[in-house]
Design an enzyme around this catalytic site. Sequence first.
Site, PDB file in Angstrom:
ATOM      1  N   VAL A  50       0.835  -1.201   0.000  1.00 16.32           N
ATOM      2  CA  VAL A  50       0.000   0.000   0.000  1.00 16.32           C
ATOM      3  C   VAL A  50       0.875   1.259   0.000  1.00 16.32           C
ATOM      4  O   VAL A  50       0.572   2.241  -0.686  1.00 16.32           O
ATOM      5  CB  VAL A  50      -0.967   0.010   1.211  1.00 16.32           C
ATOM      6  CG1 VAL A  50      -1.772   1.302   1.260  1.00 16.32           C
ATOM      7  CG2 VAL A  50      -1.896  -1.201   1.162  1.00 16.32           C
ATOM      8  N   CYS A  51       1.962   1.222   0.747  1.00 16.15           N
ATOM      9  CA  CYS A  51       2.818   2.404   0.925  1.00 16.15           C
ATOM     10  C   CYS A  51       3.278   3.055  -0.378  1.00 16.15           C
ATOM     11  O   CYS A  51       3.159   4.277  -0.520  1.00 16.15           O
ATOM     12  CB  CYS A  51       4.016   2.056   1.800  1.00 16.15           C
ATOM     13  SG  CYS A  51       3.567   1.487   3.444  1.00 16.15           S
ATOM     14  N   PRO A  52       3.790   2.310  -1.354  1.00 19.98           N
ATOM     15  CA  PRO A  52       4.269   2.993  -2.560  1.00 19.98           C
ATOM     16  C   PRO A  52       3.143   3.659  -3.353  1.00 19.98           C
ATOM     17  O   PRO A  52       3.393   4.643  -4.043  1.00 19.98           O
ATOM     18  CB  PRO A  52       4.955   1.892  -3.365  1.00 19.98           C
ATOM     19  CG  PRO A  52       4.406   0.618  -2.847  1.00 19.98           C
ATOM     20  CD  PRO A  52       4.069   0.873  -1.405  1.00 19.98           C
ATOM     21  N   ILE A  55       2.825   7.027  -1.559  1.00 16.49           N
ATOM     22  CA  ILE A  55       4.018   7.855  -1.769  1.00 16.49           C
ATOM     23  C   ILE A  55       4.038   8.389  -3.192  1.00 16.49           C
ATOM     24  O   ILE A  55       4.277   9.589  -3.412  1.00 16.49           O
ATOM     25  CB  ILE A  55       5.295   7.045  -1.450  1.00 16.49           C
ATOM     26  CG1 ILE A  55       5.305   6.648   0.034  1.00 16.49           C
ATOM     27  CG2 ILE A  55       6.545   7.833  -1.805  1.00 16.49           C
ATOM     28  CD1 ILE A  55       6.329   5.584   0.393  1.00 16.49           C
TER      29      ILE A  55
END
Length: 179
Positions: A50-52, A55
Site C-alpha cells: 500500500v505504501c508505494p 508515496i
Amino acid sequence: MLTVGDKLPIFDLKSVVSANQSDDFAQINNETDADKWKILFFWPKDFTFVCPTEIAAFGQLNSDFKERNAVIYGISTDSEYVHLAWRQHHPDLNILPFPMLSDIKREFSSALGILHQQEGVCLRATFIVDPQGIIRFVSVNDLSVGRNPHEVLRVLDGLQTEELCPCNWQKGDAVLSVA
C-alpha cells in the site's frame, strides 16, 4: 497522540532526497523550510504494497503543494539506507520529488503518538503543520488502508483561506459567511 493546535515536536532526521548516490542524503529538521507549510505523512514499512501507492500519489501532487507554499516530508521508521534502496529499485519512487525521512529511533513518531502498539511501526498518519509549527490537521488510517493525497491538498486549501469552508468545498468555491 498530538492533535490540532499542538506544537510540532522538535525533530532532526536523516533523509533520502535522491536516488543518485552523489547527492542522496540530507539532514532535515524543524528549521528546514521554516517559512512553509509542512505536509508530514507516515507509512508503516518500506518494500510493502500500500505504501508505494500513497508515496507515488503524493509525488504526483508535489507541484500542487509547492504552489501553496507547502513541502512534503514522507517518513517511516526504516533507515535512510532502506529508503535509498527502495527508491533505487521501485520505478514509482525513483524520481520522487520530496525527501523520505528516517525515524529509525522512533523518537519523532513516539512524540507524535503514532506508533502501532503491536507492530512498533508508524500508523498511516498525516499532519498539516503551518509555518509557525502548529499542527492544523491530523488524519490516521489503519495499517491496511491508504489515504487520499487529494483530500490532504483540499484541506490545505481550506486552511489557507482562513475562512469557513463547507463540506466538499474545493479551492475556488464560495466560502461560508456568518450572518
